[in-house]
Motif scaffolding. Structure first.
Motif, PDB file in Angstrom:
ATOM      1  N   CYS A  39      28.738   2.773 -20.205  1.00 10.35           N
ATOM      2  CA  CYS A  39      29.201   1.494 -20.845  1.00 10.35           C
ATOM      3  C   CYS A  39      29.066   0.612 -19.429  1.00 10.35           C
ATOM      4  O   CYS A  39      29.750   0.993 -18.554  1.00 10.35           O
ATOM      5  CB  CYS A  39      30.450   1.541 -21.455  1.00 10.35           C
ATOM      6  N   ALA A  40      28.600  -0.684 -19.510  1.00 13.56           N
ATOM      7  CA  ALA A  40      28.252  -1.666 -18.432  1.00 13.56           C
ATOM      8  C   ALA A  40      28.569  -3.038 -19.180  1.00 13.56           C
ATOM      9  O   ALA A  40      28.290  -3.420 -20.113  1.00 13.56           O
ATOM     10  CB  ALA A  40      26.990  -1.542 -18.067  1.00 13.56           C
ATOM     11  N   VAL A  41      29.393  -3.868 -18.169  1.00 10.27           N
ATOM     12  CA  VAL A  41      29.718  -5.038 -18.681  1.00 10.27           C
ATOM     13  C   VAL A  41      29.451  -5.788 -17.508  1.00 10.27           C
ATOM     14  O   VAL A  41      29.580  -5.621 -16.325  1.00 10.27           O
ATOM     15  CB  VAL A  41      31.129  -5.157 -18.941  1.00 10.27           C
ATOM     16  N   LEU A  49      28.570 -13.040 -11.033  1.00  9.43           N
ATOM     17  CA  LEU A  49      27.538 -13.076 -11.811  1.00  9.43           C
ATOM     18  C   LEU A  49      26.328 -12.350 -11.474  1.00  9.43           C
ATOM     19  O   LEU A  49      26.235 -12.399 -10.104  1.00  9.43           O
ATOM     20  CB  LEU A  49      26.955 -14.433 -12.047  1.00  9.43           C
ATOM     21  N   GLY A  50      25.744 -11.456 -12.229  1.00 11.97           N
ATOM     22  CA  GLY A  50      24.495 -10.832 -11.651  1.00 11.97           C
ATOM     23  C   GLY A  50      25.108  -9.185 -11.365  1.00 11.97           C
ATOM     24  O   GLY A  50      24.156  -8.326 -11.034  1.00 11.97           O
ATOM     25  N   ARG A  51      26.393  -9.125 -11.526  1.00 12.07           N
ATOM     26  CA  ARG A  51      26.927  -7.663 -11.194  1.00 12.07           C
ATOM     27  C   ARG A  51      27.123  -7.087 -12.644  1.00 12.07           C
ATOM     28  O   ARG A  51      27.802  -7.716 -13.564  1.00 12.07           O
ATOM     29  CB  ARG A  51      28.029  -7.733 -10.437  1.00 12.07           C
ATOM     30  N   LEU A  52      26.847  -5.814 -12.644  1.00  8.03           N
ATOM     31  CA  LEU A  52      27.283  -5.095 -13.725  1.00  8.03           C
ATOM     32  C   LEU A  52      28.452  -3.957 -13.348  1.00  8.03           C
ATOM     33  O   LEU A  52      28.256  -3.341 -12.415  1.00  8.03           O
ATOM     34  CB  LEU A  52      25.917  -4.265 -14.504  1.00  8.03           C
ATOM     35  N   LYS A  68      17.422 -12.281  -0.725  1.00  8.54           N
ATOM     36  CA  LYS A  68      18.366 -12.790  -0.008  1.00  8.54           C
ATOM     37  C   LYS A  68      19.854 -11.902  -0.542  1.00  8.54           C
ATOM     38  O   LYS A  68      20.157 -11.664  -1.682  1.00  8.54           O
ATOM     39  CB  LYS A  68      19.031 -14.292  -0.107  1.00  8.54           C
ATOM     40  N   LEU A  69      20.372 -11.385   0.517  1.00  8.38           N
ATOM     41  CA  LEU A  69      21.737 -10.468   0.385  1.00  8.38           C
ATOM     42  C   LEU A  69      22.748 -11.447  -0.332  1.00  8.38           C
ATOM     43  O   LEU A  69      23.284 -12.400   0.127  1.00  8.38           O
ATOM     44  CB  LEU A  69      22.279  -9.944   1.546  1.00  8.38           C
ATOM     45  N   SER A  70      23.130 -11.373  -1.723  1.00  9.45           N
ATOM     46  CA  SER A  70      24.004 -12.164  -2.234  1.00  9.45           C
ATOM     47  C   SER A  70      25.412 -11.394  -2.632  1.00  9.45           C
ATOM     48  O   SER A  70      26.381 -12.089  -2.733  1.00  9.45           O
ATOM     49  CB  SER A  70      23.378 -12.533  -3.628  1.00  9.45           C
ATOM     50  N   ILE A  71      25.349 -10.091  -2.387  1.00 13.21           N
ATOM     51  CA  ILE A  71      26.664  -9.563  -2.778  1.00 13.21           C
ATOM     52  C   ILE A  71      26.664  -8.083  -1.934  1.00 13.21           C
ATOM     53  O   ILE A  71      25.692  -7.467  -1.837  1.00 13.21           O
ATOM     54  CB  ILE A  71      26.796  -9.029  -4.251  1.00 13.21           C
ATOM     55  N   ASN A  72      27.935  -8.121  -0.870  1.00  8.86           N
ATOM     56  CA  ASN A  72      28.018  -6.711  -0.132  1.00  8.86           C
ATOM     57  C   ASN A  72      29.547  -6.390  -0.728  1.00  8.86           C
ATOM     58  O   ASN A  72      30.421  -7.173  -0.089  1.00  8.86           O
ATOM     59  CB  ASN A  72      27.646  -7.080   1.500  1.00  8.86           C
TER      60      ASN A  72
END
Lengths: 113, 116
Positions: free
Chosen positions: A89-91, A98-101, B53-57
């Motif tokens: 399951c992913a949210v 934003l853009g991260r699961l 571009k690196l947006s999250i580390n």
């Protein structure tokens, strides 16, 4: 800290039965919900996504979302041995994430003939 | 056939080695990700690239170094790793359409890394 909780299982059902997989999430603002299937030694494969409260059906798969209860589930009807896999399951994140699961640990499903 | 290709499929390296993992996507996506998958643990996000571009580390140790030379390619450079870094490393891509709800990811087949 955003959390996605799933029962790790294993969940074992006979062929032809309905398999029910459950997931809860901690971030009430989450808006997108995904179910991935991962066979042993393979990469996750997207099988369903749902954005709105209620049910979404695709073949033998039904995703159910209840935002008030922060609960999402996946039903697999007429389960087949080929459905044996781990279901993730992913949210989605929101705002700065934003853009991260965010993924749960997965539920291992075994369908026996 | 996945639209995201990862190489190598398997890698064994010593703690003093330097190696690189490669990911290539043929889907025209504008976001790429590195995830780590260890036994009994959820998928862990490591890095996110959006429009190259690196947006999250996610506070990843410096022994892991990402590189995104263009929208189709993503690398993970490895050096002086520890045995606990042994895991499946997954690359993923998605199309960021600027909406509040992200599109699903497409994952590559992963690189099974063993550090000895």
């Amino acid at each position: 800290q955003k959390e996605v909780e799933q029962n790790s299982g294993p969940l074992s059902v006979p062929e032809g039965a309905i398999a029910s997989l459950n997931c809860t999430y901690s971030d009430r603002g989450s808006q997108s919900f995904f179910w991935y299937r991962q066979y042993s030694g393979k990469s996750p494969e997207l099988i369903m996504f749902i954005y709105s409260n209620g049910d979404k059906e695709d073949g033998r798969f039904t995703a159910q979302l209840n935002k008030a209860s922060q609960y999402v589930s996946l039903l697999i009807r007429d389960s087949q041995p080929s459905d044996s896999a781990t279901y993730l399951c992913a949210v989605n994140g929101r705002g700065s994430t934003l853009g991260r699961l965010y993924f749960g640990r997965g539920t291992q499903l075994t369908v026996w003939p | 056939e996945t639209g995201v290709t990862q190489t190598p499929r398997h890698l064994v390296m010593g703690m003093t080695n330097k190696k690189s993992l490669k990911c290539e996507q043929h889907l025209g996506h504008n976001a790429m990700y590195w995830y780590k998958q260890s036994a009994k643990k959820p998928l862990e996000l490591m890095f996110v690239y959006s429009y190259e571009k690196l947006s999250i580390n996610e506070s990843v140790p410096s022994r892991f170094s990402p590189e995104c030379p263009n929208s189709s390619h993503l690398f993970l450079h490895l050096h002086t790793l520890q045995p606990e870094d042994s895991a499946l490393y997954l690359c993923a891509s998605s199309q960021d359409r600027g909406r509040s709800m992200p599109y699903g990811y497409t994952f590559g087949s992963g690189t099974r890394l063993t550090v000895v």
